[in-house]
Design a protein around this motif. Structure first.
Motif, PDB file in Angstrom:
ATOM      1  N   ALA A 179      -0.360   0.468   3.524  1.00 27.17           N
ATOM      2  CA  ALA A 179      -1.816   0.339   3.571  1.00 27.17           C
ATOM      3  C   ALA A 179      -2.436   1.194   2.477  1.00 27.17           C
ATOM      4  O   ALA A 179      -2.032   2.343   2.258  1.00 27.17           O
ATOM      5  CB  ALA A 179      -2.346   0.771   4.940  1.00 27.17           C
ATOM      6  N   LYS A 180      -3.410   0.644   1.779  1.00 27.77           N
ATOM      7  CA  LYS A 180      -4.091   1.382   0.717  1.00 27.77           C
ATOM      8  C   LYS A 180      -4.906   2.528   1.305  1.00 27.77           C
ATOM      9  O   LYS A 180      -5.276   2.504   2.476  1.00 27.77           O
ATOM     10  CB  LYS A 180      -5.001   0.430  -0.063  1.00 27.77           C
ATOM     11  CG  LYS A 180      -4.250  -0.663  -0.815  1.00 27.77           C
ATOM     12  CD  LYS A 180      -5.214  -1.542  -1.584  1.00 27.77           C
ATOM     13  CE  LYS A 180      -4.455  -2.639  -2.347  1.00 27.77           C
ATOM     14  NZ  LYS A 180      -5.382  -3.517  -3.094  1.00 27.77           N
ATOM     15  N   THR A 202      -7.722   4.672   2.725  1.00 28.87           N
ATOM     16  CA  THR A 202      -8.971   4.243   3.357  1.00 28.87           C
ATOM     17  C   THR A 202      -9.771   5.450   3.809  1.00 28.87           C
ATOM     18  O   THR A 202      -9.229   6.546   3.995  1.00 28.87           O
ATOM     19  CB  THR A 202      -8.692   3.358   4.580  1.00 28.87           C
ATOM     20  OG1 THR A 202      -7.855   4.082   5.499  1.00 28.87           O
ATOM     21  CG2 THR A 202      -7.988   2.079   4.171  1.00 28.87           C
TER      22      THR A 202
END
Length: 209
Positions: free
Chosen positions: A43-44, A46
Motif C-alpha cells: 500500500a502506498k 497514506t
C-alpha cells in the motif's frame, strides 16, 4: 530484495527501514516477515490520524499479508491455489495438528510454491525429525500443535498420510506461538523466544531462507 507475490509464514518480505508493517506481518531483526500464509500486498503511503484534528503522512509504503475471508474462502485462491499432490522430494509447508510420543501429525498446506485447495495429512516420525541423536528425540520438544513446519516428503506413505522429514538444517518449525499465545522468533537451532515475555520454548527450528 524483491517483494514476493505469495508469502509463507516466517518469510522475510523487506527491510523495516523501507516498509511499514501491515496486517499479517511482524518485524524481526530489522526486517518485515510474514506471520501468515497469503498474498503480499503493498500500500502506498497514506495520511493517518496522529492526534485529534491533525494528520500525518507515513513516508513508507506498508506491506500486508491477506487473511482468509469471513466466509471461509481463501483470499489467496487466485495466487496459485490448486489441486496438487505432494510427491517424493517435494518441499512442503504444514501445520501441526496432533502429537504423540512417536510422531507428529500435520496438515500439508503448501507444496513447493503452490497453495493447496485442500490440506493433506502428513506424518513426521520421531526418526525423521533430525539427522543426529535420533534415539533421543522427544516429539513434544520438537513441535507443538499449531506450529508451521517446513519439511520434505520422503515417502508417499499409505492411503491416508504422507511421510515428511525435517532432518536437514533448512527444515523444521518456521512459525510458532508461545504457551502465552504470543508470536515467537528463533534464537538458535533448538529454541524460540516469546516476543513479549522473553520466555523460551524448545523446537526443531528451521534455518531461515
Amino acid at each position: 530484495m524483491s517483494i514476493p507475490a505469495l508469502a509463507l509464514p516466517g518469510q522475510p518480505l523487506g527491510p523495516a527501514d523501507k516498509y511499514a508493517p501491515g496486517q499479517g506481518t511482524h518485524i524481526q531483526h530489522n526486517a518485515l516477515h510474514a506471520s501468515i500464509l497469503g498474498p503480499v500486498l503493498e500500500a502506498k503511503p497514506t495520511k493517518r490520524a496522529a492526534a485529534p484534528g491533525a494528520t500525518t503522512t507515513s513516508s513508507l509504503p506498508a506491506l500486508s499479508v491477506s487473511r482468509p475471508t469471513a466466509n471461509g474462502s481463501s483470499a489467496y485462491a487466485s495466487f496459485g491455489a490448486a489441486s496438487i499432490l505432494p510427491e517424493v522430494d517435494s518441499v512442503v509447508m504444514a501445520r501441526v495438528t496432533r502429537l504423540t510420543q512417536r510422531q507428529a501429525t500435520v496438515e500439508i498446506l503448501v507444496v513447493g510454491e503452490t497453495v493447496c485447495r485442500e490440506g493433506f495429512q502428513g506424518i513426521i516420525r520421531r526418526e525423521d525429525v533430525r539427522a543426529t541423536e535420533k534415539d533421543r528425540v522427544k516429539i513434544g520438544d520438537m513441535f507443538r500443535v499449531g506450529d508451521i513446519v517446513r519439511g520434505i516428503i520422503i515417502s508417499l506413505g499409505d492411503q491416508s498420510s504422507y511421510y515428511m522429514s525435517t532432518a536437514t538444517n533448512e527444515m523444521g518449525v518456521v512459525m510458532a506461538t508461545s504457551e502465552a499465545g504470543n508470536q515467537m522468533y528463533p534464537i538458535s537451532w533448538k529454541e524460540f523466544r516469546d516476543s513479549k515475555t522473553g520466555a523460551t520454548e524448545s523446537r526443531k527450528v528451521a534455518k531461515p531462507f
